[in-house]
Scaffold this motif. Structure first.
Motif, PDB file in Angstrom:
ATOM      1  N   ALA A  49      24.439 -53.635  17.345  1.00  0.00           N
ATOM      2  CA  ALA A  49      23.839 -52.555  18.133  1.00  0.00           C
ATOM      3  C   ALA A  49      24.350 -52.580  19.569  1.00  0.00           C
ATOM      4  CB  ALA A  49      22.319 -52.669  18.110  1.00  0.00           C
ATOM      5  N   VAL A  50      24.396 -53.765  20.162  1.00  0.00           N
ATOM      6  CA  VAL A  50      24.898 -53.879  21.536  1.00  0.00           C
ATOM      7  C   VAL A  50      26.367 -53.483  21.594  1.00  0.00           C
ATOM      8  CG1 VAL A  50      25.422 -55.521  23.389  1.00  0.00           C
ATOM      9  CG2 VAL A  50      23.199 -55.590  22.265  1.00  0.00           C
ATOM     10  N   GLY A  51      27.144 -53.872  20.589  1.00  0.00           N
ATOM     11  CA  GLY A  51      28.557 -53.510  20.557  1.00  0.00           C
ATOM     12  C   GLY A  51      28.783 -52.027  20.366  1.00  0.00           C
ATOM     13  N   ASN A  52      27.889 -51.380  19.646  1.00  0.00           N
ATOM     14  CA  ASN A  52      28.043 -49.956  19.379  1.00  0.00           C
ATOM     15  C   ASN A  52      27.643 -49.107  20.583  1.00  0.00           C
ATOM     16  OD1 ASN A  52      28.682 -47.746  17.725  1.00  0.00           O
ATOM     17  ND2 ASN A  52      26.535 -47.460  17.215  1.00  0.00           N
ATOM     18  N   ASN A  53      26.466 -49.414  21.173  1.00  0.00           N
ATOM     19  CA  ASN A  53      25.980 -48.631  22.309  1.00  0.00           C
ATOM     20  C   ASN A  53      24.998 -49.497  23.085  1.00  0.00           C
ATOM     21  OD1 ASN A  53      24.711 -46.848  24.088  1.00  0.00           O
ATOM     22  ND2 ASN A  53      24.911 -45.124  22.669  1.00  0.00           N
ATOM     23  N   GLU A  54      25.473 -50.050  24.163  1.00  0.00           N
ATOM     24  CA  GLU A  54      24.676 -50.981  24.947  1.00  0.00           C
ATOM     25  C   GLU A  54      23.391 -50.349  25.473  1.00  0.00           C
ATOM     26  OE1 GLU A  54      25.689 -53.577  28.778  1.00  0.00           O
ATOM     27  OE2 GLU A  54      27.344 -53.489  27.333  1.00  0.00           O
ATOM     28  N   ARG A  55      23.492 -49.145  25.960  1.00  0.00           N
ATOM     29  CA  ARG A  55      22.317 -48.471  26.532  1.00  0.00           C
ATOM     30  C   ARG A  55      21.272 -48.175  25.452  1.00  0.00           C
ATOM     31  NH1 ARG A  55      18.546 -48.219  29.687  1.00  0.00           N
ATOM     32  NH2 ARG A  55      17.760 -46.182  30.270  1.00  0.00           N
ATOM     33  N   ALA A  56      21.725 -47.697  24.293  1.00  0.00           N
ATOM     34  CA  ALA A  56      20.792 -47.409  23.202  1.00  0.00           C
ATOM     35  C   ALA A  56      20.119 -48.692  22.715  1.00  0.00           C
ATOM     36  CB  ALA A  56      21.518 -46.727  22.046  1.00  0.00           C
ATOM     37  N   ALA A  57      20.872 -49.776  22.673  1.00  0.00           N
ATOM     38  CA  ALA A  57      20.291 -51.054  22.263  1.00  0.00           C
ATOM     39  C   ALA A  57      19.217 -51.492  23.254  1.00  0.00           C
ATOM     40  CB  ALA A  57      21.382 -52.116  22.151  1.00  0.00           C
ATOM     41  N   GLN A  58      19.477 -51.294  24.540  1.00  0.00           N
ATOM     42  CA  GLN A  58      18.505 -51.659  25.560  1.00  0.00           C
ATOM     43  C   GLN A  58      17.239 -50.811  25.430  1.00  0.00           C
ATOM     44  OE1 GLN A  58      19.936 -51.140  29.588  1.00  0.00           O
ATOM     45  NE2 GLN A  58      18.906 -53.019  30.214  1.00  0.00           N
ATOM     46  N   VAL A  59      17.398 -49.518  25.196  1.00  0.00           N
ATOM     47  CA  VAL A  59      16.252 -48.625  25.015  1.00  0.00           C
ATOM     48  C   VAL A  59      15.458 -49.031  23.780  1.00  0.00           C
ATOM     49  CG1 VAL A  59      15.605 -46.237  24.479  1.00  0.00           C
ATOM     50  CG2 VAL A  59      17.286 -46.705  26.266  1.00  0.00           C
ATOM     51  N   ALA A  60      16.141 -49.536  22.756  1.00  0.00           N
ATOM     52  CA  ALA A  60      15.474 -49.961  21.521  1.00  0.00           C
ATOM     53  C   ALA A  60      14.739 -51.293  21.690  1.00  0.00           C
ATOM     54  CB  ALA A  60      16.486 -50.072  20.396  1.00  0.00           C
ATOM     55  N   GLY A  61      14.838 -51.893  22.864  1.00  0.00           N
ATOM     56  CA  GLY A  61      14.110 -53.125  23.122  1.00  0.00           C
ATOM     57  C   GLY A  61      14.915 -54.399  22.921  1.00  0.00           C
ATOM     58  N   ILE A  62      16.201 -54.275  22.689  1.00  0.00           N
ATOM     59  CA  ILE A  62      17.059 -55.457  22.518  1.00  0.00           C
ATOM     60  C   ILE A  62      17.409 -55.997  23.896  1.00  0.00           C
ATOM     61  CG2 ILE A  62      19.295 -56.255  21.675  1.00  0.00           C
ATOM     62  CD1 ILE A  62      19.101 -54.056  19.524  1.00  0.00           C
ATOM     63  N   ARG A  63      17.280 -57.280  24.051  1.00  0.00           N
ATOM     64  CA  ARG A  63      17.636 -57.921  25.326  1.00  0.00           C
ATOM     65  C   ARG A  63      19.153 -58.099  25.369  1.00  0.00           C
ATOM     66  NH1 ARG A  63      12.851 -62.407  25.420  1.00  0.00           N
ATOM     67  NH2 ARG A  63      11.180 -60.954  25.933  1.00  0.00           N
TER      68      ARG A  63
END
Length: 172
Positions: A49-63
């Motif tokens: 998820a972070v590799g695909n879209n860092e901002r979207a991963a952050q919004v999804a709650g991934i640190r």
């Protein structure tokens, strides 16, 4: 500096277990561990998820910061293991050993289906890409190409693989 410990050399390089070279066992262990992390653990999904879209991963709650740090640590640990395996296989090593392997590894991973743009990875694909690049490297050596010519061929393989990957991504 040469390695004088026969147990170390057997365990990390020239030994065999049940008639199978010890390096094949190490490869199998690495592939299984990688598959388990990428496909069976939440951390693998977070990395993708972070590799695909860092901002979207952050919004999804991934640190995102923690995931990146963990990936860098894992990368360092696998590089250390590779150095140990080189040391065991060759009975000694220098800090420059393996520096020419970077392009081969990159080509193997890309040929195996991992997207440089992120979000897509395949452990089995990376293994197949690695085996394919090993065969290509052996062919280049047998063909008598110099090291610089071999690097040009590997670079061309990377360019072709990346362009095919981008073309496939655009068509989706």
């Amino acid at each position: 500096m040469p390695v004088l410990d026969a147990t170390f050399v057997w365990l990390f390089g020239s030994g065999s277990l049940l008639g199978i070279p010890i390096l094949v066992w190490w490869t199998a262990a690495a592939v299984l561990a990688g598959w388990h992390v990428v496909r069976q653990r939440r951390f693998g999904a977070h990395v993708l998820a972070v590799g695909n879209n860092e901002r979207a991963a952050q919004v999804a709650g991934i640190r995102v910061g923690r995931v990146k740090m963990a990936v860098f640590i894992a990368s360092g640990m696998t590089a250390a293991l590779a150095g140990i395996l080189y040391d065991g296989r060759l009975g000694g090593a220098r800090y420059t050993l393996g520096e020419a392997d970077l392009m081969t590894v990159l080509a193997a991973v890309i040929v195996g289906g991992t997207a440089l743009t992120g979000g897509k990875a395949s452990i089995a694909g990376a293994l197949v890409g690695s085996l394919l690049m090993s065969m290509i490297n052996n062919g280049l050596i047998l063909a008598g190409l110099s090291v610089s010519q071999q690097m040009i061929v590997r670079g061309a393989i990377i360019l072709i693989a990346v362009s095919l990957s981008l073309r496939a991504r655009k068509s989706q």
